[in-house]
Design an enzyme around this catalytic site. Sequence first.
Site, PDB file in Angstrom:
ATOM      1  N   GLU A   1       0.797  -1.226   0.000  1.00 40.74           N
ATOM      2  CA  GLU A   1       0.000   0.000   0.000  1.00 40.74           C
ATOM      3  C   GLU A   1       0.831   1.277   0.000  1.00 40.74           C
ATOM      4  OE1 GLU A   1       0.371  -1.203   4.487  1.00 40.74           O
ATOM      5  OE2 GLU A   1       0.161  -2.224   2.548  1.00 40.74           O
TER       6      GLU A   1
ATOM      7  N   GLU B   1      -5.876  -2.393  -0.542  1.00 37.55           N
ATOM      8  CA  GLU B   1      -4.739  -1.473  -0.628  1.00 37.55           C
ATOM      9  C   GLU B   1      -5.184  -0.016  -0.673  1.00 37.55           C
ATOM     10  OE1 GLU B   1      -2.050  -2.801   0.018  1.00 37.55           O
ATOM     11  OE2 GLU B   1      -2.519  -4.888  -0.440  1.00 37.55           O
TER      12      GLU B   1
ATOM     13  N   HIS C   1      -5.916   1.431   2.679  1.00 37.29           N
ATOM     14  CA  HIS C   1      -4.709   1.736   3.450  1.00 37.29           C
ATOM     15  C   HIS C   1      -4.307   3.205   3.329  1.00 37.29           C
ATOM     16  CE1 HIS C   1      -3.225  -1.831   5.366  1.00 37.29           C
ATOM     17  NE2 HIS C   1      -3.180  -2.551   4.255  1.00 37.29           N
TER      18      HIS C   1
END
Length: 897
Positions: A339, A371, A374
């Site tokens: 990420e 991701e 994140h």
Amino acid sequence: MPDDGGLTAAEAAARSAVVSVTSYDVTLDLTGLLTGEYFGSRSVVEFTYDGTGGPGMTWIDLVADRVEQVLLDGVPLDPDEVVRGDRLRLAPLGGPHRLDIQARHHTASGRGLSKTTDPTPPTAPTAPTALTAPTALTAPTALTAPTALTAPTAPAAPTPPAAPTAPGAPAPAASTRTAPVAPPAPAAGCVGDGVDAVYAWTQFQPFDARRAFACFDQPDLKATFAFEVRVPPNWHCVSNQRETEVVEDGDTAVWRFPPTPRLPTYATAVCAGPFHVVRSEGMAVFARRSLAEPLEANAGEIFDLSRRAMVLFEDAFGVAFDGDSYDHVFLPDQPGAMENHGCVTWNDQVLYRSEPTAEQRRRRALVLLHELSHMWFGNLVTPQWWDGLWLSESFADWAALWAAAELGVLDRRWSVATALEKERAADADLLSSTHPVSRPIPDIATTEANFDAITYAKGACMLRHLVTLIGEKAFLEGLRMYFTQYAGANGSLPALLTAVQPFTPVDLRSWSRSWLESSGINTLSLNGRTLEQDNPSRPHTLSIGVYAGAPLKEIDRVDVTLTEARIDLPAGVPSAPLLLLDDRDTTYAILRPDQQSIRTLVSAGAELTDPVARNTARRTLRGLLLTGELPAADAVTYAATSLTTEPDPIHLKALATLATEATTIYANPTQRPLLEHQLATAILNRLTTRGVLAVPAASEGAGAWLVLVEALGESAGTGDQLELVERLLEEADLPQSVRWRLLARLVALGFAGAEEIEAEQTRDPDPDADWQAAAALAAAPTAAAKDHALDLLLTAPGIPSAILRTFGSALWHPRHTSLLATRSLDFLERLVPFARTTDWPTAARVARYAFPTSGISQPLITRIHELTPDLPPLLRQTLQDQAELATRALQARPTAP
């Protein structure tokens, strides 16, 4: 081998108490990577030392082959005096300082800054002796293309084919062709001087930014980062922000990027190489040029989901994404996905070379959403230390599932996805290595072992449990408060609970102690009219579905709350063939129904019409299989019946996986052919109508059809079934990944060899087809093929991460138990030396994804326990988990007659 440095929680806390970091200006010189393995770094750090009492000691982290210059506030320091291992010791005066460090580094393998050359063909140090054709199984005569794809009624008379040849081995006498060893020519558009295309990329989590530039490498010392990257002139470069300029400096291109928002060191990134690029309104996707076509084909779906999810997350979390771009970089050797802020890196296997299956599309979408979330969970608000890793990973898993449901990627009740998440979590919770979701992490070595299903899947299950308990509105309001308060800074579990508490009357501290800060999973057992849980007790709210009739129908349901060790069912609950525990999927537990209900699930579980109930049924039976309470034969009977009726492709895939687990891991080797035949027969019954196998159009159920074809590739065993697999390869328009899977089955059973593998490799346009061919060769039922496969697996640099599962399942084929008995011990003895030539994380991935599943024995388990005390935590835990799984499998298998 990795260095023996590291960082403890106590050291990190002491350093952050006196050091605060303002900014980094980092220059990376990657021009030497075109022909070598070294690169240069210059890190200019603005920081403040706030210790009391005048001068004090601190350090900055740096892993380098050579430190060339150290300037502190313009004053040169002697590197020989200040460098101690992987720390550069400093004795600054109080107040602000400017540190300027230049160093030379060697590229790593998946840690720090890595270099990948495209293509990367499989090689081994020595070739095995020539293979001989298998004698136990024979192949049918060559097929002629029929006018219709029909299911055969009897096996054809066999003639054995040439045995497969491992890469680099001489061809057997029966064949005049061998699998190619040399890599294919560079793809058009790659580096023009005749060498293969070189790509450089970073992976810094949890403690590897120090391998690329000097930094205070811990998550709570956040700062801004401005990168300047020097690369060959035909390379692209991508980082956390969009580049501000690219200038020429002789035969070098200099890419400059503006300062990032305040980030932890691990969320920064630089990727460079002659990428193919597709751009779209503030977003871009990058891949090696040999994957230009699949990148173009997949870009639209990736952009669309990213854009819609960005809007959803910004609205839900109340804070806009703070980057100026959002890019995806697809790389051949990235272990998974990472990420990095505004620059997510992926393994490029998710750039599907043919139309993806429903399961592939779902899996990629969930990773993309994970991701992207994140950017808030981890990058905007960062855990103080690695004991808060779950505050990033559990939340990202939860957010991915929630967003997938909101965006239509999953059904609104998340039925299959949450069942699979619970299975991953329960699998880990049944191991002795289980631990609380939130627990103290003393050092980096323990951190590396904490990237597991407890931190990811179980934490996500707990968050979904919390959302069910307090309501989605209250949970999102608390998250908005949390992000607003801690944006650009660091969060913690107490901070999160404090932010959410005003929006719910539920005592969140008590809930956290029960579900986040204690380990293990409860087993809920129905004994007669009493529902029991083992200790320690947790509060469970669940429904029990009452089913009867033929086909099964729900005739009643009772909702119960279990807070103590046991509770009697209400008097009005009728007796019935099936009492399905947690049939609304509201709690987290191992489910053990009464014996009559288990028998009903095995024989009639496929008749359940509600998708959530069907998932609960499958999860229940799988849990009993793993604990040895359900024979593999019963699991196969249930799966075979369900495979003939299940409409949902993703659930169908989960059923096929259950069937494969039962036949390959929990069945006695003598049972496997019979159980596989039972499965293959059920699959063929669904795939064929009046003996004709019809290939549906995409709109007519091709997703389910492909899952069944893949499942056939795991179970076909008789001559007529294998002949049908051959016909599918000849006549059906199958995704390339499915084709390799079917071919590996034919190779494993002696129905195909080197000639067929080479032909498939020639047909496959994927630049990584070499590795698929190597996996198919590993499936060959010969000693030479298995030995050569072990050489590929356990000789540096080893097998690429993306192919490990495929390669491992081919090598340890369940029909080759006797052939693999001694080689499983060989695998173990070679694993530690392999780790010393690569690194412990790479060895741990091999131990996790390519561990023997055939040839396991008590001596293997004993040897693991002898080895593990002296290993680092990551590899030690992985091997101990594998020993426990092997023990469970051996205990579950019935004694051979």
